[in-house]
Scaffold this active site. Structure first.
Site, mmCIF file in Angstrom:
data_model
loop_
_atom_site.group_PDB
_atom_site.id
_atom_site.type_symbol
_atom_site.label_atom_id
_atom_site.label_comp_id
_atom_site.label_asym_id
_atom_site.label_seq_id
_atom_site.Cartn_x
_atom_site.Cartn_y
_atom_site.Cartn_z
ATOM 1 N N HIS A 111 -4.848 -6.016 4.013
ATOM 2 C CA HIS A 111 -4.898 -4.979 5.047
ATOM 3 C C HIS A 111 -4.054 -5.424 6.243
ATOM 4 O O HIS A 111 -3.928 -6.619 6.520
ATOM 5 C CB HIS A 111 -6.342 -4.723 5.462
ATOM 6 C CG HIS A 111 -7.248 -4.497 4.296
ATOM 7 N ND1 HIS A 111 -7.085 -3.447 3.427
ATOM 8 C CD2 HIS A 111 -8.318 -5.196 3.831
ATOM 9 C CE1 HIS A 111 -8.017 -3.501 2.488
ATOM 10 N NE2 HIS A 111 -8.777 -4.560 2.716
ATOM 11 N N GLU A 151 -12.654 -7.042 7.118
ATOM 12 C CA GLU A 151 -13.920 -6.744 6.446
ATOM 13 C C GLU A 151 -14.688 -8.025 6.162
ATOM 14 O O GLU A 151 -14.114 -9.112 6.073
ATOM 15 C CB GLU A 151 -13.677 -5.982 5.142
ATOM 16 C CG GLU A 151 -12.824 -6.717 4.129
ATOM 17 C CD GLU A 151 -12.407 -5.835 2.962
ATOM 18 O OE1 GLU A 151 -12.582 -6.273 1.813
ATOM 19 O OE2 GLU A 151 -11.896 -4.722 3.187
ATOM 20 N N ARG A 188 -1.638 -2.789 -1.835
ATOM 21 C CA ARG A 188 -2.035 -3.388 -3.103
ATOM 22 C C ARG A 188 -1.001 -4.388 -3.590
ATOM 23 O O ARG A 188 0.191 -4.244 -3.333
ATOM 24 C CB ARG A 188 -2.285 -2.294 -4.140
ATOM 25 C CG ARG A 188 -3.514 -1.458 -3.798
ATOM 26 C CD ARG A 188 -3.792 -0.351 -4.785
ATOM 27 N NE ARG A 188 -5.055 0.290 -4.439
ATOM 28 C CZ ARG A 188 -5.195 1.236 -3.520
ATOM 29 N NH1 ARG A 188 -4.126 1.663 -2.863
ATOM 30 N NH2 ARG A 188 -6.380 1.755 -3.267
#
Length: 426
Positions: free
Chosen positions: A96, A131, A299
């Site tokens: 990210h 995260e 990705r």
């Protein structure tokens, strides 16, 4: 104000059909249940169970939009997304962006006229997506961040030994990965530069890469024979991962990339924190995940979806790093806080009544609007003006005017909230 919320788990193919139902006491549908989203993200906003409490708003996003300052507080929007995640199969390799890169990329793709639903689009919003994940199952397996080059060299040397090909040119066997074996390279290239060149070559594809992937899988299968057990330790789990990934994603270059990454198994209650740029993939297990409210994913393999190699190479942090464990703070009995280095979110694990010496109630004051989910037992949560009963599987949204929350009963509550305001940080 306490508002009961819920949602339908996302049926992604990699999800487990049973793990979320077994945790929360909800029905098994026969479909995979990969992620239960609790938040206001437009991709799957939480449903309000009694819209009469929210002036008719049927979901959390619509209700917050009706009066954001009152409902959410100082942020004006909900800065986090809470999930229950159940990986029955490996997820894609992904990373990210930083906040700055997300803003720049979002503006760039908007200016280029790339539709938000275009499968080649990288940036769905202008936000970052750090995260954390806390293991709820007995073990939670993941890949995260680049491992030290010395470990990669040991793995490649091990593979060459098991090939019985010590005299064969290493270049023919392992392509540019030969750089990882040559100490002289480090005189002119940093570890990060070496890793970046190898990843770029792998994701470029072609016959040499395909041959390497096939060769690596065959060698890993050979290495896992009991006769080689004395050689493969401590890399047995990494080699097992290679074989498993080849079954799920045959021929994918991400199979080779997995050997460049830290392979970690969390025990129940342990946590990882994955900041911007950290390449990772969850392999299996059940966990509670908390992240910034973004949908920006770059990705890097193990997926049929679009991979933007140049953008990924700009986003990734190639510096080898230790496994990014996140140790919880414990300000009081029955309360653990998982606090990352970003202001977007904090995760509290509140456990009154569990154990002989456990308190019958636990107090905690979140910095803003909170979302809680009960994953065990029966609890009551009370604030300045109201209270709410929870049993296993129930979720609740709490407005910031409730102030200090007191959780009583016997069970486990995970509570997501914004991080501390800047003026309160050390």
């Amino acid at each position: 104000m306490f508002v009961a919320i819920g949602n339908t788990p996302r049926p992604y193919a990699w999800g487990s059909a049973t793990a979320i139902p077994e945790l929360l006491g909800t029905p098994v549908t026969g479909e995979p249940q990969a992620e239960l989203w609790l938040g206001a993200h437009p991709g799957s906003p939480s449903q309000v169970l009694d819209p009469a409490e929210t002036g008719g708003a049927g979901d959390l996003a619509a209700w917050i939009a009706s009066d954001p300052t009152r409902i959410v507080g100082r942020q004006g929007s909900l800065p986090y997304l809470l999930k229950i995640l159940a990986a029955g199969a490996p997820l894609s390799l992904q990373a990210h962006p930083t906040l700055e890169r997300a803003r720049e990329g979002f503006a760039r793709e908007n200016a280029a006229g790339v539709a938000l639903d275009d499968p080649t689009r990288n940036y769905k919003d202008a936000l970052h997506k750090p995260e954390l994940v806390v293991a709820l199952s007995e073990r939670y397996d993941a890949l995260c961040g680049f491992r030290p080059l010395d470990e990669v060299r040991e793995i490649v040397d091990l593979l060459v030994t098991i090939d019985n090909a010590q005299t064969a040119p290493r270049w023919e066997l392992y392509g540019p990965m030969v750089h990882l074996l040559e100490d002289s390279v480090t005189l002119t290239e940093t570890d990060a530069e070496i890793l970046q060149s190898v990843v770029a070559w792998l994701l470029g594809g072609g016959e040499e890469v395909s041959a390497l992937v096939g060769h690596l899988v065959r060698t890993a299968e050979k290495a896992l024979h009991p006769a080689h057990a004395h050689l493969t330790d401590p890399y047995t789990a990494s080699l097992e991962t290679v074989v498993r990934l080849s079954e799920e994603y045959p021929g994918d270059p991400g199979i080779v990339i997995s050997l460049l990454l830290n392979r970690v198994t969390l025990q129940r209650g342990e946590a990882l924190y994955l900041p911007a740029g950290n390449i990772h993939a969850y392999l299996s297990g059940l966990g509670v995940e908390l992240m910034a409210a973004s949908d920006n994913v770059l990705r890097g393999g193990l997926t049929p979806k679009h991979i933007d190699v140049p953008e990924l190479l700009e986003v990734l942090d190639f510096d080898p790093l230790p496994v990014p464990y996140l140790e919880p703070q414990q300000p009081s009995a029955g309360l653990q806080l998982f606090v990352p280095d970003v202001p977007d979110f904090v995760l509290a694990r509140v456990e009154p009544g569990l154990g002989a010496d456990a308190p019958t109630s636990v107090a905690y004051t979140p910095f803003g609007a909170a979302i809680g989910i009960c994953v065990a037992g029966s609890l009551s949560i009370a604030g300045a003006s109201g209270s709410h009963a929870l049993v296993r599987g129930d979720a609740v949204f709490v407005t910031p005017d409730e102030g200090e929350l007191t959780v009583s009963g016997t069970g486990t509550l995970f509570l997501a909230a914004p991080g501390a305001p800047a003026h309160l940080l050390p």
